[in-house]
Design a protein around this motif. Structure first.
Motif, PDB file in Angstrom:
ATOM      1  N   MET A   1       0.893  -1.116  -0.030  1.00 16.01           N
ATOM      2  CA  MET A   1      -0.079   0.140  -0.097  1.00 16.01           C
ATOM      3  C   MET A   1       0.985   1.279   0.047  1.00 16.01           C
ATOM      4  N   THR A   2       0.503   2.109  -0.947  1.00 14.03           N
ATOM      5  CA  THR A   2       1.402   3.730  -0.846  1.00 14.03           C
ATOM      6  C   THR A   2       0.496   4.667  -0.829  1.00 14.03           C
ATOM      7  N   ASP A   3       1.053   5.705  -0.453  1.00 13.87           N
ATOM      8  CA  ASP A   3       0.142   6.911  -0.224  1.00 13.87           C
ATOM      9  C   ASP A   3      -0.861   7.368  -1.387  1.00 13.87           C
ATOM     10  N   LYS A   4      -0.247   7.124  -2.613  1.00 12.85           N
ATOM     11  CA  LYS A   4      -0.892   7.353  -3.717  1.00 12.85           C
ATOM     12  C   LYS A   4      -1.997   6.892  -4.166  1.00 12.85           C
ATOM     13  N   ASN A   5      -2.382   5.559  -3.400  1.00 10.80           N
ATOM     14  CA  ASN A   5      -3.641   5.101  -3.648  1.00 10.80           C
ATOM     15  C   ASN A   5      -4.550   5.130  -2.547  1.00 10.80           C
ATOM     16  N   ILE A   6      -4.319   5.889  -1.669  1.00 10.21           N
ATOM     17  CA  ILE A   6      -4.965   6.293  -0.340  1.00 10.21           C
ATOM     18  C   ILE A   6      -5.942   7.522  -0.589  1.00 10.21           C
ATOM     19  N   VAL A   7      -7.141   7.067  -0.845  1.00  8.67           N
ATOM     20  CA  VAL A   7      -8.195   8.412  -1.102  1.00  8.67           C
ATOM     21  C   VAL A   7      -8.493   9.060  -0.110  1.00  8.67           C
ATOM     22  N   LEU A   8      -8.612   8.420   1.133  1.00  9.36           N
ATOM     23  CA  LEU A   8      -9.161   9.001   2.496  1.00  9.36           C
ATOM     24  C   LEU A   8      -8.167   8.549   3.537  1.00  9.36           C
ATOM     25  N   LYS A   9      -7.788   9.279   4.452  1.00  9.43           N
ATOM     26  CA  LYS A   9      -7.198   9.198   5.635  1.00  9.43           C
ATOM     27  C   LYS A   9      -7.512   9.946   6.769  1.00  9.43           C
ATOM     28  N   THR A  10      -7.735   9.196   7.845  1.00  8.82           N
ATOM     29  CA  THR A  10      -7.824  10.089   9.229  1.00  8.82           C
ATOM     30  C   THR A  10      -6.756   9.848  10.227  1.00  8.82           C
ATOM     31  N   VAL A  11      -6.281  10.777  10.980  1.00  7.57           N
ATOM     32  CA  VAL A  11      -5.221  10.661  12.192  1.00  7.57           C
ATOM     33  C   VAL A  11      -5.740  11.165  13.331  1.00  7.57           C
ATOM     34  N   SER A  12      -5.601  10.263  14.276  1.00  8.33           N
ATOM     35  CA  SER A  12      -6.082  10.758  15.763  1.00  8.33           C
ATOM     36  C   SER A  12      -7.374  11.329  15.757  1.00  8.33           C
ATOM     37  N   ILE A  13      -8.448  10.994  15.257  1.00  6.38           N
ATOM     38  CA  ILE A  13      -9.646  11.605  15.290  1.00  6.38           C
ATOM     39  C   ILE A  13     -10.360  11.119  16.699  1.00  6.38           C
ATOM     40  N   SER A  14     -10.856  12.149  17.522  1.00  7.22           N
ATOM     41  CA  SER A  14     -11.426  11.941  18.748  1.00  7.22           C
ATOM     42  C   SER A  14     -12.495  12.805  18.812  1.00  7.22           C
ATOM     43  N   LYS A  15     -13.638  12.343  19.390  1.00 13.46           N
ATOM     44  CA  LYS A  15     -14.991  13.115  19.535  1.00 13.46           C
ATOM     45  C   LYS A  15     -15.592  12.642  20.991  1.00 13.46           C
ATOM     46  N   SER A  16     -15.801  13.594  21.713  1.00 14.83           N
ATOM     47  CA  SER A  16     -16.660  13.071  22.880  1.00 14.83           C
ATOM     48  C   SER A  16     -17.901  14.087  22.905  1.00 14.83           C
ATOM     49  N   PHE A  17     -19.065  13.369  23.648  1.00 10.97           N
ATOM     50  CA  PHE A  17     -20.327  13.821  23.833  1.00 10.97           C
ATOM     51  C   PHE A  17     -20.437  13.626  25.284  1.00 10.97           C
ATOM     52  N   PRO A  18     -21.498  14.334  25.867  1.00 10.89           N
ATOM     53  CA  PRO A  18     -21.518  14.446  27.520  1.00 10.89           C
ATOM     54  C   PRO A  18     -21.635  13.045  28.000  1.00 10.89           C
ATOM     55  N   GLY A  19     -20.612  12.687  28.680  1.00 12.93           N
ATOM     56  CA  GLY A  19     -20.571  11.305  29.231  1.00 12.93           C
ATOM     57  C   GLY A  19     -20.227  10.135  28.508  1.00 12.93           C
ATOM     58  N   VAL A  20     -19.799  10.596  27.407  1.00 12.20           N
ATOM     59  CA  VAL A  20     -19.417   9.374  26.456  1.00 12.20           C
ATOM     60  C   VAL A  20     -18.157   9.711  25.483  1.00 12.20           C
ATOM     61  N   LYS A  21     -17.062   8.823  25.445  1.00 12.87           N
ATOM     62  CA  LYS A  21     -15.950   9.143  24.657  1.00 12.87           C
ATOM     63  C   LYS A  21     -16.049   8.426  23.475  1.00 12.87           C
ATOM     64  N   ALA A  22     -16.688   9.006  22.156  1.00 13.55           N
ATOM     65  CA  ALA A  22     -17.261   7.915  21.135  1.00 13.55           C
ATOM     66  C   ALA A  22     -16.363   7.771  20.404  1.00 13.55           C
ATOM     67  N   LEU A  23     -15.172   8.589  20.210  1.00  7.39           N
ATOM     68  CA  LEU A  23     -14.079   8.196  19.324  1.00  7.39           C
ATOM     69  C   LEU A  23     -12.670   8.739  20.174  1.00  7.39           C
ATOM     70  N   ASN A  24     -11.658   7.735  20.062  1.00  7.06           N
ATOM     71  CA  ASN A  24     -10.509   8.121  20.730  1.00  7.06           C
ATOM     72  C   ASN A  24      -9.614   7.516  19.907  1.00  7.06           C
ATOM     73  N   ASN A  25      -8.956   8.770  19.205  1.00 15.46           N
ATOM     74  CA  ASN A  25      -7.466   8.451  18.534  1.00 15.46           C
ATOM     75  C   ASN A  25      -7.747   7.561  17.317  1.00 15.46           C
ATOM     76  N   VAL A  26      -8.701   7.567  16.487  1.00 14.48           N
ATOM     77  CA  VAL A  26      -8.882   6.681  15.493  1.00 14.48           C
ATOM     78  C   VAL A  26      -8.161   7.069  14.230  1.00 14.48           C
ATOM     79  N   ASP A  27      -7.148   6.327  13.744  1.00 15.20           N
ATOM     80  CA  ASP A  27      -6.543   6.311  12.353  1.00 15.20           C
ATOM     81  C   ASP A  27      -7.195   5.302  11.632  1.00 15.20           C
TER      82      ASP A  27
END
Length: 499
Positions: free
Chosen positions: A1-27
């Motif tokens: 796998m090379t970067d040139k055929n990666i169309v989408l990439k996420t790095v360290s995506i985190s998201k919290s809602f009240p009382g909930v850690k919905a996403l934690n450092n998602v690559d």
């Protein structure tokens, strides 16, 4: 796998809602022209992650890259312009418009510069339907279409925009086996055209048959991404639930007793013909058939939701005229097939959804609600239901719960009733993860074996009926084509009766 055929990439995506850690450092990364499945239990973070990718939810931390360039997705319209489109599990159609009008909504051809060309709308929609071999009525309002047909309309609308990235959330949850084959044929067709597909589904057989790579999410984290050939179904399940499930179904011990329900020679709905079934105390009775075979229609007649032409319904030895209030009075409770449209009160919070059927128990004089008694009742319901509902607080919006937890709310509302004698479950595991399915299966067997409740279990998934039920009726074109005891269960035999 090379970067040139990666169309989408996420790095360290985190998201919290009240009382909930919905996403934690998602690559995460998605390759050009691949089908990348995301699997995990309900509440694992799959939907929140995809809502980040479509601009519905803004992450608290992390970065999103498209074709190597960072983008900040702040609105769904921005994601659409960038070629990202999502088909949601919950329908998003305008019911009074036709299938064709829904597909070409905001893309209508005009004539004379300002008049919408209805003929061209239908023609373009038909071309799209033929191109991807997704046959569905296009000239009638979608309110008149089945759930499967509406799903096909959603898929065709997504295909119209020729997306670069297509996200599918439980796309086969309401489709028949032949419709599933047609859908995945269309998905592979757009994959071969270079479209990248993110597939969210709890049906692991579909994942291992169609995906190129699989990412497992658990508790808001991506725990692994592997090529399909490097992962077994058993290991995928273990990674999703973080425990070994030695069997997908609980042990079955038949403790059935006297007949508690009889339906005799029932006809109605224009195609149900001379239906006779019976249910015993402590028995789990399965109803199997293709969508539209009559299994759900029968239950709606039994519950008084459809007008019955001929036939009798006998509950606990006495004939009753089916209607909702009478059935509830007799301890017959129904969990419908569509939790959002028929089961949940989406404008009310979690507490109200759990307690709505008990309102007389915590209302004072003149109908004033006792909050103290209502809160105590919520605790009692949650304790009795034993379905491990995951929530932040009882006053939260029921719509923010995962699909599996929403289903637990609908089930929990009824199974804590002391006078329950019959529980009817119509496709209760639809769109539910494997861990929650096992909880529901255990609940079903516990109700039957420990509390002598008669359970009617309707499902499109034959393996779970074979795994959980004591007896089975097979439906075909509005008639019962077969009845089998557990000792007679055979998948090929049952399928031949249904087809």
């Amino acid at each position: 796998m090379t970067d040139k055929n990666i169309v989408l990439k996420t790095v360290s995506i985190s998201k919290s809602f009240p009382g909930v850690k919905a996403l934690n450092n998602v690559d995460f990364d998605l390759l050009e022209g691949e089908i990348h499945a995301i699997c995990g239990e309900n509440g694992a973070g799959k939907s929140t992650f995809c809502n980040v990718l479509t601009g519905i939810v803004r992450p608290d931390e992390g970065n999103v890259f498209l074709n190597g360039a960072e983008v900040r997705l702040t609105h769904p319209s921005q994601a659409l312009r960038l070629g990202i489109r999502m088909v949601y599990q919950e329908r998003n159609l305008i019911p009074y418009l036709t299938g064709a009008q829904n597909i070409l909504l905001r893309e209508e051809p005009v004539k004379g510069g300002f008049l919408i060309d209805e003929k061209s709308i239908l023609s373009k929609a038909e071309e799209l339907s033929e191109l991807y071999n997704l046959r569905v009525p296009l000239g009638i309002p979608v309110a008149l279409l089945s759930s499967a047909q509406r799903q096909a309309i959603e898929i065709l609308r997504a295909f119209l925009y020729k997306p670069k990235i297509l996200i599918l959330d439980e796309p086969t949850s309401s489709l028949t086996e032949s419709e599933v084959k047609s859908l995945f044929s269309a998905i592979h067709q757009i994959k071969n055209e270079g479209v990248s597909v993110i597939l969210i589904t709890h049906k692991l057989e579909e994942v291992f048959e169609n995906a190129d790579r699989i990412s497992i999410f658990r508790n808001g984290e991506r725990v692994t991404t592997r090529d399909k050939k490097a992962l077994s179904e058993e290991e995928a399940i273990r990674l999703m639930v973080n425990r070994n499930i030695s069997s997908l179904f609980p042990e079955v011990t038949n403790h059935s007793g006297d007949t508690i329900l009889q339906v005799e020679n029932l006809s109605g709905s224009g195609f149900l013909k001379d239906i006779s079934i019976h249910l015993k105390k402590g028995e789990v009775l399965g109803l199997y058939g293709l969508i539209g075979s009559g299994r759900t229609e029968l239950i709606e007649h039994l519950y008084g939701l459809r007008e019955t032409k001929t036939g009798r319904v006998i509950v606990k030895g006495k004939e009753v005229q089916p209607n909702v209030h009478k059935m509830i009075e007799e301890g017959v409770f129904l969990v419908p097939d569509d939790r959002r449209e028929k089961g949940l009160l989406t404008s009310l919070n979690l507490k109200k959804n759990l307690t709505i059927s008990y309102i007389n128990e915590f209302s004072k004089l003149l109908g004033v609600v006792s909050t103290r008694r209502e809160n105590a009742l919520v605790k009692t319901i949650l304790d009795k239901s034993s379905l491990s509902l995951k929530y932040s607080n009882i006053n939260q919006d029921v719509q923010v719960l995962s699909g599996g937890n929403q289903q637990k709310v609908v089930i929990g509302r009824w199974i804590s009733k002391d006078h329950m004698s019959i529980l009817i479950l119509d496709d209760p595991t639809n769109g539910i993860d494997v861990g929650t399915k096992f909880e529901i299966y255990k609940m079903i067997r516990n109700l039957a074996e420990e509390k002598s409740v008669g359970v009617i279990f309707i499902s499109s998934e034959l393996p779970e009926l074979i795994g959980v039920c004591d007896r089975l009726y097979v439906f075909k074109e509005g008639r019962i084509s077969g009845e089998l005891s557990r000792e007679e269960f055979d998948d090929e035999k049952i399928l031949s009766m249904a087809l």
